[in-house]
Design a protein around this motif. Structure first.
Motif, PDB file in Angstrom:
ATOM      1  N   GLN A   6      22.151   4.088 -28.149  1.00 63.64           N
ATOM      2  CA  GLN A   6      20.966   4.917 -27.935  1.00 63.64           C
ATOM      3  C   GLN A   6      19.816   4.344 -28.740  1.00 63.64           C
ATOM      4  O   GLN A   6      19.947   4.097 -29.938  1.00 63.64           O
ATOM      5  CB  GLN A   6      21.214   6.360 -28.414  1.00 63.64           C
ATOM      6  CG  GLN A   6      22.343   7.053 -27.667  1.00 63.64           C
ATOM      7  CD  GLN A   6      22.433   8.547 -27.999  1.00 63.64           C
ATOM      8  OE1 GLN A   6      22.115   8.952 -29.108  1.00 63.64           O
ATOM      9  NE2 GLN A   6      22.887   9.333 -27.040  1.00 63.64           N
ATOM     10  N   LYS A   7      18.687   4.122 -28.079  1.00 63.89           N
ATOM     11  CA  LYS A   7      17.499   3.636 -28.799  1.00 63.89           C
ATOM     12  C   LYS A   7      16.429   4.715 -28.793  1.00 63.89           C
ATOM     13  O   LYS A   7      16.116   5.281 -27.743  1.00 63.89           O
ATOM     14  CB  LYS A   7      16.982   2.354 -28.146  1.00 63.89           C
ATOM     15  CG  LYS A   7      15.732   1.794 -28.809  1.00 63.89           C
ATOM     16  CD  LYS A   7      14.491   2.103 -28.028  1.00 63.89           C
ATOM     17  CE  LYS A   7      13.222   1.701 -28.755  1.00 63.89           C
ATOM     18  NZ  LYS A   7      12.012   1.933 -27.947  1.00 63.89           N
ATOM     19  N   TYR A   8      15.901   5.019 -29.970  1.00 61.72           N
ATOM     20  CA  TYR A   8      14.836   6.014 -30.085  1.00 61.72           C
ATOM     21  C   TYR A   8      13.540   5.327 -30.489  1.00 61.72           C
ATOM     22  O   TYR A   8      13.482   4.643 -31.517  1.00 61.72           O
ATOM     23  CB  TYR A   8      15.220   7.096 -31.100  1.00 61.72           C
ATOM     24  CG  TYR A   8      16.356   7.957 -30.604  1.00 61.72           C
ATOM     25  CD1 TYR A   8      16.103   9.069 -29.804  1.00 61.72           C
ATOM     26  CD2 TYR A   8      17.683   7.616 -30.873  1.00 61.72           C
ATOM     27  CE1 TYR A   8      17.152   9.850 -29.311  1.00 61.72           C
ATOM     28  CE2 TYR A   8      18.728   8.388 -30.382  1.00 61.72           C
ATOM     29  CZ  TYR A   8      18.446   9.490 -29.600  1.00 61.72           C
ATOM     30  OH  TYR A   8      19.480  10.246 -29.103  1.00 61.72           O
ATOM     31  N   VAL A  40      16.720   2.277 -33.915  1.00 59.96           N
ATOM     32  CA  VAL A  40      15.470   3.027 -34.110  1.00 59.96           C
ATOM     33  C   VAL A  40      14.268   2.105 -34.226  1.00 59.96           C
ATOM     34  O   VAL A  40      14.358   0.985 -34.720  1.00 59.96           O
ATOM     35  CB  VAL A  40      15.505   3.920 -35.378  1.00 59.96           C
ATOM     36  CG1 VAL A  40      16.332   5.157 -35.138  1.00 59.96           C
ATOM     37  CG2 VAL A  40      15.999   3.131 -36.588  1.00 59.96           C
ATOM     38  N   SER A  41      13.123   2.629 -33.757  1.00 59.01           N
ATOM     39  CA  SER A  41      11.826   1.987 -33.992  1.00 59.01           C
ATOM     40  C   SER A  41      11.238   2.561 -35.269  1.00 59.01           C
ATOM     41  O   SER A  41      11.746   3.550 -35.811  1.00 59.01           O
ATOM     42  CB  SER A  41      10.853   2.312 -32.860  1.00 59.01           C
ATOM     43  OG  SER A  41      11.190   1.652 -31.688  1.00 59.01           O
ATOM     44  N   ALA A  42      10.132   1.999 -35.698  1.00 58.25           N
ATOM     45  CA  ALA A  42       9.410   2.532 -36.852  1.00 58.25           C
ATOM     46  C   ALA A  42       8.759   3.863 -36.478  1.00 58.25           C
ATOM     47  O   ALA A  42       8.450   4.114 -35.320  1.00 58.25           O
ATOM     48  CB  ALA A  42       8.350   1.530 -37.296  1.00 58.25           C
ATOM     49  N   ARG A 151       6.194  -7.035 -30.245  1.00 57.99           N
ATOM     50  CA  ARG A 151       5.931  -5.613 -30.101  1.00 57.99           C
ATOM     51  C   ARG A 151       6.867  -5.001 -29.061  1.00 57.99           C
ATOM     52  O   ARG A 151       7.127  -5.587 -28.022  1.00 57.99           O
ATOM     53  CB  ARG A 151       4.466  -5.363 -29.707  1.00 57.99           C
ATOM     54  CG  ARG A 151       3.437  -5.790 -30.746  1.00 57.99           C
ATOM     55  CD  ARG A 151       3.708  -5.276 -32.154  1.00 57.99           C
ATOM     56  NE  ARG A 151       3.820  -3.844 -32.302  1.00 57.99           N
ATOM     57  CZ  ARG A 151       2.807  -3.024 -32.583  1.00 57.99           C
ATOM     58  NH1 ARG A 151       1.592  -3.506 -32.735  1.00 57.99           N
ATOM     59  NH2 ARG A 151       3.020  -1.733 -32.733  1.00 57.99           N
ATOM     60  N   GLY A 152       7.365  -3.829 -29.376  1.00 56.27           N
ATOM     61  CA  GLY A 152       8.310  -3.158 -28.485  1.00 56.27           C
ATOM     62  C   GLY A 152       9.717  -3.737 -28.568  1.00 56.27           C
ATOM     63  O   GLY A 152      10.580  -3.411 -27.753  1.00 56.27           O
ATOM     64  N   GLY A 153       9.950  -4.577 -29.580  1.00 61.08           N
ATOM     65  CA  GLY A 153      11.197  -5.341 -29.637  1.00 61.08           C
ATOM     66  C   GLY A 153      12.462  -4.532 -29.866  1.00 61.08           C
ATOM     67  O   GLY A 153      13.573  -5.052 -29.675  1.00 61.08           O
TER      68      GLY A 153
END
Ligand code: ASP
Ligand code: MG
Length: 412
Positions: A6-8, A40-42, A151-153
Motif C-alpha cells: 500500500q502506498k500513501y 509513504v510519501s513525505a 518527483r512522485g517517485g
C-alpha cells in the motif's frame, strides 16, 4: 498469506490525524490476515518546502546534498506511521529506502532502481511486522550515497517493491477516487475509469495525468503488477491498471500538461547529421525531450521544434546555443506559454478517423494546433497555454469516452 503493498501519498499523510487514519486502514488490512508493506510519501507539501529551503541557502545546491535533504521528508512520515501503528497495537518497522535494499544508479534527483535486495523487508514481515518503507529513495551501491527517484517517485518505490516481493496487488492511495477520463477540475463530467491498460496509463501519465508517476507504470507493465489506484479517504474501489481490459473502448481519456516549453530552431541547414548533433548535445546536457517536429526542408534549410520540461528550458537553450551558432541557424526561440493535450485509447489503432475528429473538434473550438505527435494509441497536440482547458473540454465532449462504470447512471 497474501502480500499487499500500500502506498500513501503526501496528502494522505499530511497531518497527525491523517497519519492515524492511515494507520487504522493499514491495521485493518493486517488484521484481515495479509502481510503488508507500506510505502509513504513525505507529509503534505514538505518536499516542496525542503526544495525552497535549499534555494534559500544556495542558488545551485549540489545534487548529492539535495538528495540528502529530500529523503528526510519520507523518513519523517515513515517513522510517524510506525508509531501510530504501534498505538493501534500493530507491530511495525520503518526502513529507509537504503535499509529496504533499494539500489539505484548514481543519477541524483532522477535515479533509476537497478535492484532490490529484499532481506530486511522479508525478515521484518516474517517477524510479524507491517514493514513501512520510505518512498522515493534508494542508495547507489558504488558511492553509498542516497539518491531520489524523481518527483512522485514513491509510486515507483511501491510498484518495484510489489514486484520484487511478489505482492498480490499494489494499492496506490491518493486524494482522488482513481483515474479519470479527464481532469475533473477541468471537465466536471469526467468519469472514473474502472480499468485502464498499462499502455494506456503510460500514455495518460506521460501526457500529464498526475495521478501516477509514469515510471511506476512502466515497472508495473514490465513485471505485470496489477496497480489499484484508490482514495485513502473512502472505501470505494478506484481504478485498476492492469495488463489488458475487457472493455473495447476506442478512447480511454484526455490528459493535459502545462509543464512543458517549446523550443524552435529556425533555419538549420537541411543535411545529414544536423538533428543528430542537436539531440546529442541536448542528451549530453541531460535534457528530457518529449515531442520533436521537423519541417520539410526548403531551399536547403529547415526548422526543428521540440518540447522540454519548463524547468529545463533555460538549460536547453544554454546547451543548444553554441551549436545553433556553429550551424549558422537563423534563430533559437523558447516559448513557455504552451500546453499539450493528449487523447489516449487502445482502440484508436483500429478505428480510422480519430485524428480527423481531434483536429475538427479543436478547430470548431477555434483552437490553433502548433505541434502534433502520435503513437499508435495517442494523439497529442501542442496549443497555447490559455486554450488548453478549452481543448480538453472539446476533446472530452467529442469522444465522450465510452467507459462503463457504476457511476454512469448517476453522472450522466
Ligand atoms: N515526496 C516526493 C515528491 O513530492 C515523492 C512522492 O511524493 O512520491 O515528489
Ligand atoms: Mg505524490
Amino acid at each position: 498469506m497474501p502480500l499487499v503493498v500500500q502506498k500513501y501519498g503526501g496528502t494522505s499523510v499530511a497531518d497527525p490525524d491523517r497519519i492515524r487514519r492511515v494507520a487504522r486502514r493499514v491495521a485493518r488490512t493486517r488484521r484481515a490476515r495479509n502481510d503488508v508493506i507500506v510505502v509513504v510519501s513525505a507529509m503534505g507539501s514538505s518536499t516542496d518546502d525542503l526544495i525552497s529551503l535549499a534555494h534559500e541557502v544556495s542558488s545551485d545546491p549540489p545534487a548529492r546534498e539535495m538528495d540528502m535533504l529530500l529523503t528526510a521528508g519520507e523518513r519523517i512520515s515513515m517513522a510517524l506511521l510506525a508509531m501510530a501503528l504501534h498505538s493501534e497495537g500493530v507491530p511495525a518497522l520503518s526502513l529507509t529506502g537504503s535499509q529496504a535494499g533499494i539500489l539505484t544508479d548514481a543519477s541524483h534527483g532522477e535515479a533509476k532502481i537497478t535492484e532490490i535486495r529484499g532481506t530486511r523487508v522479508r525478515e521484518g514481515l516474517e517477524k510479524g511486522n507491517v514493514v513501512i518503507v520510505a518512498g522515493f529513495q534508494g542508495v547507489d551501491p558504488t558511492s553509498k550515497d542516497v539518491t531520489t527517484l524523481g518527483r512522485g517517485g514513491s509510486d515507483a518505490t511501491a510498484v518495484a517493491l510489489a514486484s520484487a516481493h511478489g505482492a498480490d496487488v499494489c494499492e496506490i492511495y491518493t486524494d482522488v477516487m482513481g483515474v479519470y477520463t479527464a481532469d475533473p477540475r477541468v471537465v466536471p463530467e469526467a468519469r472514473r475509469l474502472e480499468t485502464v491498460s498499462f499502455d494506456e496509463m503510460l500514455e495518460l501519465a506521460a501526457g500529464g495525468a498526475g495521478v501516477l508517476m509514469a515510471r511506476s507504470v512502466e515497472v508495473g507493465r514490465r513485471f505485470n503488477v496489477p496497480i489499484h489506484v484508490r482514495s485513502s479517504f473512502v472505501e470505494d474501489e478506484g481504478t485498476w491498471v492492469k495488463e489488458s481490459t475487457m472493455e473495447e473502448a476506442i478512447i480511454r481519456g484526455v490528459a493535459h500538461d502545462t509543464s512543458e516549453a517549446k523550443a524552435t530552431i529556425w533555419g538549420v541547414p537541411d543535411r545529414p547529421g544536423v538533428a543528430a548533433a542537436l539531440f546529442e548535445t541536448l542528451a549530453g546536457a541531460r535534457i528530457n525531450i518529449d515531442m520533436i517536429v521537423q519541417n520539410v526542408g526548403q531551399d536547403g534549410s529547415t526548422d526543428i521544434s521540440f518540447t522540454v520540461p519548463q524547468s529545463q528550458a533555460r538549460a536547453a537553450r544554454r546547451a543548444a546555443a553554441p551549436l545553433v551558432k556553429e550551424l549558422g541557424a537563423r534563430d533559437l526561440a523558447v516559448d513557455t506559454d504552451i500546453a499539450k493535450v493528449s487523447l489516449v485509447g487502445a482502440g484508436m489503432k483500429s478505428s480510422p478517423g480519430v485524428a480527423a475528429r481531434v483536429f475538427r473538434a479543436l478547430a470548431d473550438a477555434s483552437i490553433n494546433i502548433e505541434m502534433i505527435s502520435t503513437s499508435p494509441i495517442r494523439i497529442s497536440c501542442v496549443v497555447r497555454r490559455g486554450s488548453v482547458d478549452g481543448a480538453v473540454r472539446a476533446l472530452h465532449a467529442e469522444f465522450d469516452p465510452p467507459v462503463i462504470t457504476e457511476e454512469v447512471g448517476a453522472n450522466g
